[in-house]
Design a protein around this motif. Structure first.
Motif, PDB file in Angstrom:
ATOM      1  N   LEU A 191      46.329  39.588  43.174  1.00  0.00           N
ATOM      2  CA  LEU A 191      46.029  40.386  41.931  1.00  0.00           C
ATOM      3  C   LEU A 191      47.245  40.705  41.247  1.00  0.00           C
ATOM      4  CD1 LEU A 191      43.489  42.411  43.829  1.00  0.00           C
ATOM      5  CD2 LEU A 191      42.965  40.668  42.729  1.00  0.00           C
ATOM      6  N   LEU A 192      47.001  40.982  39.998  1.00  0.00           N
ATOM      7  CA  LEU A 192      47.985  41.638  39.165  1.00  0.00           C
ATOM      8  C   LEU A 192      48.725  42.926  39.946  1.00  0.00           C
ATOM      9  CD1 LEU A 192      48.966  41.588  36.310  1.00  0.00           C
ATOM     10  CD2 LEU A 192      47.402  43.611  35.778  1.00  0.00           C
ATOM     11  N   GLY A 193      50.093  42.559  39.923  1.00  0.00           N
ATOM     12  CA  GLY A 193      51.186  43.368  40.200  1.00  0.00           C
ATOM     13  C   GLY A 193      51.432  43.456  41.732  1.00  0.00           C
ATOM     14  N   ASP A 194      50.629  42.404  42.506  1.00  0.00           N
ATOM     15  CA  ASP A 194      50.907  42.057  43.892  1.00  0.00           C
ATOM     16  C   ASP A 194      52.189  41.296  43.985  1.00  0.00           C
ATOM     17  OD1 ASP A 194      48.576  42.968  44.878  1.00  0.00           O
ATOM     18  OD2 ASP A 194      47.831  41.091  45.475  1.00  0.00           O
ATOM     19  N   HIS A 195      53.327  41.771  44.864  1.00  0.00           N
ATOM     20  CA  HIS A 195      54.524  41.081  45.047  1.00  0.00           C
ATOM     21  C   HIS A 195      54.094  40.181  46.269  1.00  0.00           C
ATOM     22  CE1 HIS A 195      58.733  40.726  44.985  1.00  0.00           C
ATOM     23  NE2 HIS A 195      58.809  40.482  46.434  1.00  0.00           N
ATOM     24  N   LEU A 196      54.606  38.854  45.993  1.00  0.00           N
ATOM     25  CA  LEU A 196      54.069  37.636  46.986  1.00  0.00           C
ATOM     26  C   LEU A 196      55.522  37.248  47.469  1.00  0.00           C
ATOM     27  CD1 LEU A 196      51.536  36.014  44.846  1.00  0.00           C
ATOM     28  CD2 LEU A 196      51.309  37.685  46.599  1.00  0.00           C
ATOM     29  N   LEU A 211      47.627  34.965  35.821  1.00  0.00           N
ATOM     30  CA  LEU A 211      46.018  35.197  35.958  1.00  0.00           C
ATOM     31  C   LEU A 211      45.295  34.072  35.346  1.00  0.00           C
ATOM     32  CD1 LEU A 211      45.705  39.257  35.499  1.00  0.00           C
ATOM     33  CD2 LEU A 211      46.294  37.938  37.355  1.00  0.00           C
ATOM     34  N   ASN A 212      44.119  33.777  36.280  1.00  0.00           N
ATOM     35  CA  ASN A 212      43.214  32.783  35.730  1.00  0.00           C
ATOM     36  C   ASN A 212      41.930  33.472  34.909  1.00  0.00           C
ATOM     37  OD1 ASN A 212      41.433  33.851  37.665  1.00  0.00           O
ATOM     38  ND2 ASN A 212      41.954  31.955  39.116  1.00  0.00           N
TER      39      ASN A 212
END
Length: 136
Positions: A84-89, A40-41
């Motif tokens: 976002l936090l938790g996203d699976h990319l 995260l930024n």
């Protein structure tokens, strides 16, 4: 060692950021990561460098899949939507041309199939053999 195993082991930056190649074919590669706190930024969304690194690992695998060392010479990335936090990319890269200068495109999507980022890149194929025992 296969190309997938080699890059998963030797690309220490991707490894240290939780990014793994999951599939490699001729002129194609797929990698995955889950957005964690470390990605995260200051705006509380996934940092662009993390997205670029995910796409770049697929770029390296797809470009080098022919057994000749290819090195990036130009890349451009478009950030389309925040991750976002938790996203699976998932990043998937496909070769668009494979001459002395390769042209590739990598698409980063989330678990819903939303386009997060689009990277295009060029690499130069050197006259150096890149040895590996198969792609996968």
């Amino acid at each position: 060692m296969t190309l997938k195993e080699t890059l998963n082991k030797t690309d220490r930056f991707a490894l240290n950021n939780g990014i793994q190649l999951t599939e490699v074919g001729e002129g194609y590669a797929r990698a995955e990561m889950t957005v964690e706190e470390r990605h995260l930024n200051g705006g509380n969304v996934c940092q662009g460098g993390a997205l670029f690194t995910l796409a770049d690992l697929t770029f390296a695998a797809a470009a080098n899949s022919h057994g000749r060392l290819c090195l990036g010479i130009n890349n451009q990335i478009h950030y389309v939507k925040s991750a976002l936090l938790g996203d699976h990319l998932v990043a998937e890269c496909r070769e668009m041309s494979s001459r002395k200068i390769h042209l590739l495109e990598a698409r980063v999507t989330n678990e819903n199939g939303d386009l997060i980022a689009l990277m295009t890149g060029e690499c130069f194929m050197k006259d150096v053999i890149f040895e590996f025992d198969g792609l996968m």
